[in-house]
Design a protein around this motif. Sequence first.
Motif, short mmCIF file in Angstrom:
data_model
loop_
_atom_site.label_atom_id
_atom_site.label_comp_id
_atom_site.label_asym_id
_atom_site.label_seq_id
_atom_site.Cartn_x
_atom_site.Cartn_y
_atom_site.Cartn_z
N ARG A 28 -19.08 17.64 -3.54
CA ARG A 28 -18.76 17.74 -2.24
C ARG A 28 -17.98 16.61 -1.42
O ARG A 28 -18.59 15.44 -1.91
CB ARG A 28 -19.89 18.46 -1.24
N PRO A 29 -17.16 16.72 -0.60
CA PRO A 29 -16.53 15.26 0.02
C PRO A 29 -17.65 14.77 0.88
O PRO A 29 -18.68 15.35 1.39
CB PRO A 29 -15.33 16.00 0.96
N LEU A 30 -17.29 13.36 0.66
CA LEU A 30 -18.47 12.45 1.36
C LEU A 30 -18.25 12.83 2.81
O LEU A 30 -17.60 12.98 3.52
CB LEU A 30 -18.02 11.01 1.34
N VAL A 31 -19.56 12.96 3.43
CA VAL A 31 -19.75 13.06 4.98
C VAL A 31 -20.69 11.95 5.35
O VAL A 31 -21.94 11.98 5.16
CB VAL A 31 -20.43 14.59 5.29
N PRO A 32 -20.10 11.04 5.68
CA PRO A 32 -20.76 9.59 6.03
C PRO A 32 -21.86 10.02 7.03
O PRO A 32 -21.60 10.07 8.19
CB PRO A 32 -19.73 8.50 6.40
N HIS A 33 -22.95 9.77 6.70
CA HIS A 33 -24.14 9.97 7.61
C HIS A 33 -25.26 9.41 7.24
O HIS A 33 -25.72 8.98 5.93
CB HIS A 33 -24.58 11.60 7.83
N VAL A 34 -26.16 8.84 8.44
CA VAL A 34 -27.62 8.24 8.25
C VAL A 34 -28.61 9.16 8.78
O VAL A 34 -28.40 9.65 9.83
CB VAL A 34 -27.43 6.88 9.03
N ALA B 24 -11.06 4.29 2.00
CA ALA B 24 -11.75 3.52 0.97
C ALA B 24 -13.30 4.00 0.86
O ALA B 24 -13.68 3.79 -0.24
CB ALA B 24 -11.79 2.15 1.55
N ALA B 25 -14.03 4.49 1.79
CA ALA B 25 -15.34 4.90 1.55
C ALA B 25 -15.14 6.22 0.78
O ALA B 25 -16.12 6.19 -0.27
CB ALA B 25 -15.85 5.30 3.10
N ARG B 26 -14.31 7.24 0.82
CA ARG B 26 -14.20 8.11 -0.05
C ARG B 26 -13.79 7.60 -1.38
O ARG B 26 -14.37 8.00 -2.28
CB ARG B 26 -13.08 9.18 0.45
N ALA B 27 -13.17 6.66 -1.61
CA ALA B 27 -12.64 6.22 -2.78
C ALA B 27 -13.86 5.71 -3.49
O ALA B 27 -14.11 5.70 -4.58
CB ALA B 27 -11.66 5.03 -2.65
N LEU B 28 -14.74 4.89 -2.87
CA LEU B 28 -15.79 4.29 -3.16
C LEU B 28 -16.75 5.50 -3.85
O LEU B 28 -17.51 5.36 -5.08
CB LEU B 28 -16.63 3.40 -2.27
#
Length: 188
Positions: A132-138, A110-114
């Motif tokens: 590029r594909p989402l790499v969730p990072h802070v 769902a994060a990728r979809a968003l």
Amino acid sequence: MPALNPEPDKLIAMPEPTRRLFFALWPGAGVRRGIVERRDMLGSLSRRRVPDANLHLTLAFLGDRPAGQVVDIEEAAGSLNCRAFRLTLDRFGWFARAGVVWLGGEAPDAARALADSLRAAMQGLGIGIDDRPLVPHVTLFRKVRRRPDFPTPDPLHWPAEDFSLVESIPGRPYQVLRTWAVESRDRT
Ligand code: 2AM
């Protein structure tokens, strides 16, 4: 008598002001505290530590957009229909080229979809977004030239139920312009 107003073809075209914008997950107070605690486990890796108030997770970077486009961007973002999700931030990492140290984790579908929906909506407005594909990072530190040895952080759970349009103005904390809830019935 000289004309008081210049002829139209002599007017100097003023460039339209721009605003630097991005979409992000913006942490609430509890998650922000959790990120700060984990950031502070790393000590002082560089002088460019991201201040507490700026910590966030970027979903899509829009760059400098004409100020007049903000209304269209908001309208497009408001029409998205996505699902809420829970992120687990459970690792530190380093992007060598950017010199960035971050706290991140796997991207739930769902994060990728968003992120994909935001990209598609912005493309509809002629705004190109990095595909590029989402790499969730802070991002925690910038200008870190060598890979540090990282401890393993306790997992930080982040219930992501909304996303925000944020403005970056040099020398100031990021400004959240607007926040939209994502659908919260199905959580993945
Ligand atoms: P970051 O998440 O890796 O720190 C505001 O500047 C946010 O947009 C930052 O969080 C930053 O990345 C991201 N950002 C800045 N410039 C970018 C670029 N050229 N491409 C993609 N993301 C960018």
